[in-house]
Design a protein around this motif. Structure first.
Motif, short mmCIF file in Angstrom:
data_model
loop_
_atom_site.label_atom_id
_atom_site.label_comp_id
_atom_site.label_asym_id
_atom_site.label_seq_id
_atom_site.Cartn_x
_atom_site.Cartn_y
_atom_site.Cartn_z
N PHE A 1 0.80 -1.22 0.00
CA PHE A 1 0.00 0.00 0.00
C PHE A 1 0.83 1.27 0.00
O PHE A 1 0.31 2.36 0.14
N GLY A 2 2.12 1.09 -0.12
CA GLY A 2 2.94 2.29 -0.20
C GLY A 2 3.70 2.55 1.07
O GLY A 2 4.75 3.17 1.06
N ASP A 3 3.14 2.05 2.20
CA ASP A 3 3.94 2.22 3.41
C ASP A 3 4.96 1.09 3.46
O ASP A 3 4.65 -0.03 3.77
N LYS A 4 6.17 1.47 3.08
CA LYS A 4 7.23 0.47 2.96
C LYS A 4 7.59 -0.09 4.33
O LYS A 4 7.43 0.57 5.35
N GLU A 5 8.10 -1.28 4.29
CA GLU A 5 8.64 -1.89 5.51
C GLU A 5 9.79 -1.01 5.99
O GLU A 5 10.56 -0.51 5.18
N PRO A 6 9.91 -0.78 7.29
CA PRO A 6 11.06 -0.01 7.74
C PRO A 6 12.35 -0.74 7.37
O PRO A 6 12.41 -1.97 7.41
N TRP A 7 13.39 0.04 7.02
CA TRP A 7 14.64 -0.58 6.58
C TRP A 7 15.30 -1.29 7.74
O TRP A 7 15.43 -0.75 8.83
N ARG A 8 15.66 -2.52 7.48
CA ARG A 8 16.41 -3.27 8.51
C ARG A 8 17.68 -3.79 7.88
O ARG A 8 17.64 -4.29 6.75
N PRO A 9 18.79 -3.66 8.58
CA PRO A 9 20.03 -4.18 7.98
C PRO A 9 19.97 -5.69 7.85
O PRO A 9 19.45 -6.37 8.74
N THR A 10 20.45 -6.19 6.73
CA THR A 10 20.51 -7.64 6.57
C THR A 10 21.79 -8.13 7.24
O THR A 10 22.63 -7.35 7.66
N LYS A 11 21.93 -9.43 7.29
CA LYS A 11 23.14 -10.04 7.87
C LYS A 11 24.38 -9.54 7.11
O LYS A 11 25.41 -9.22 7.72
N ASN A 12 24.23 -9.44 5.78
CA ASN A 12 25.37 -8.97 4.97
C ASN A 12 25.73 -7.53 5.28
O ASN A 12 26.91 -7.17 5.31
#
Ligand code: ZN
Length: 173
Positions: free
Chosen positions: A32-43
């Protein structure tokens, strides 16, 4: 296509029901446009940690590396010509001051002299490449001071000694 919840007739491409807001089959993967908050990946985390470790290692290597004697001599003279006696003192041994005192001089007096020759009168200092002077831990460095018209003003010969891993100004010869 009809809304699965309220039955409203919808366009085939409709992702959300215009009446009740329910997702259609088309809209199952629709954000719906509200993106998932950015989370750092393991990499991301591994990458950032590697950069940090590398930086720390470089800092340690840099802190452990002693300045070449010529750089020490130049820094000493720069400090002296700017009357930064405290800074000059860090680059010299206590022997230098004792040596000067035995000649009735001190760092402050010499610093004033350099300041007047070089900083006030626009002269320049040239530091030679330090040469071995007898032992592995002793060097001799020539310093020439010129007036602003390029004429030589004074010539100094200084002894440097290795204190631990660092070169220090030790004596005016
Ligand atoms: Zn609906």
């Amino acid at each position: 296509m009809k809304c699965q919840k309220c039955g409203t007739e919808l366009h085939e491409d409709q992702k959300v029901c215009i009446a009740c807001g329910t997702r259609t089959i088309r809209g199952d993967n629709y954000s719906f446009g509200d993106k998932e908050p950015w989370r750092p990946t393991k990499n991301h985390i591994i990458g950032a940690a590697s950069v940090l470790v590398l930086l720390i290692v470089l800092l340690i290597i840099n802190a452990m590396r002693a300045d070449p004697p010529k750089v020490v001599a130049e820094e000493w003279f720069n400090a002296m010509t700017q009357r930064k006696v405290k800074d000059a003192r860090k680059l010299s041994t206590p022997d230098l001051e004792e040596n000067l005192q035995s000649h009735g001089m001190d760092l402050m007096a010499i610093s004033e002299e350099y300041y007047s020759d070089i900083t006030s009168n626009g002269g320049s200092v040239k530091v030679s490449e330090p040469k071995p002077a007898g032992s592995k831990s002793t060097l001799s460095v020539d310093v020439s001071v010129s007036y602003n018209n390029g004429e030589p003003a004074r010539q100094y010969n200084l002894e440097m000694v290795k204190v631990g891993k660092n070169w220090r100004m030790n004596k005016i010869l």
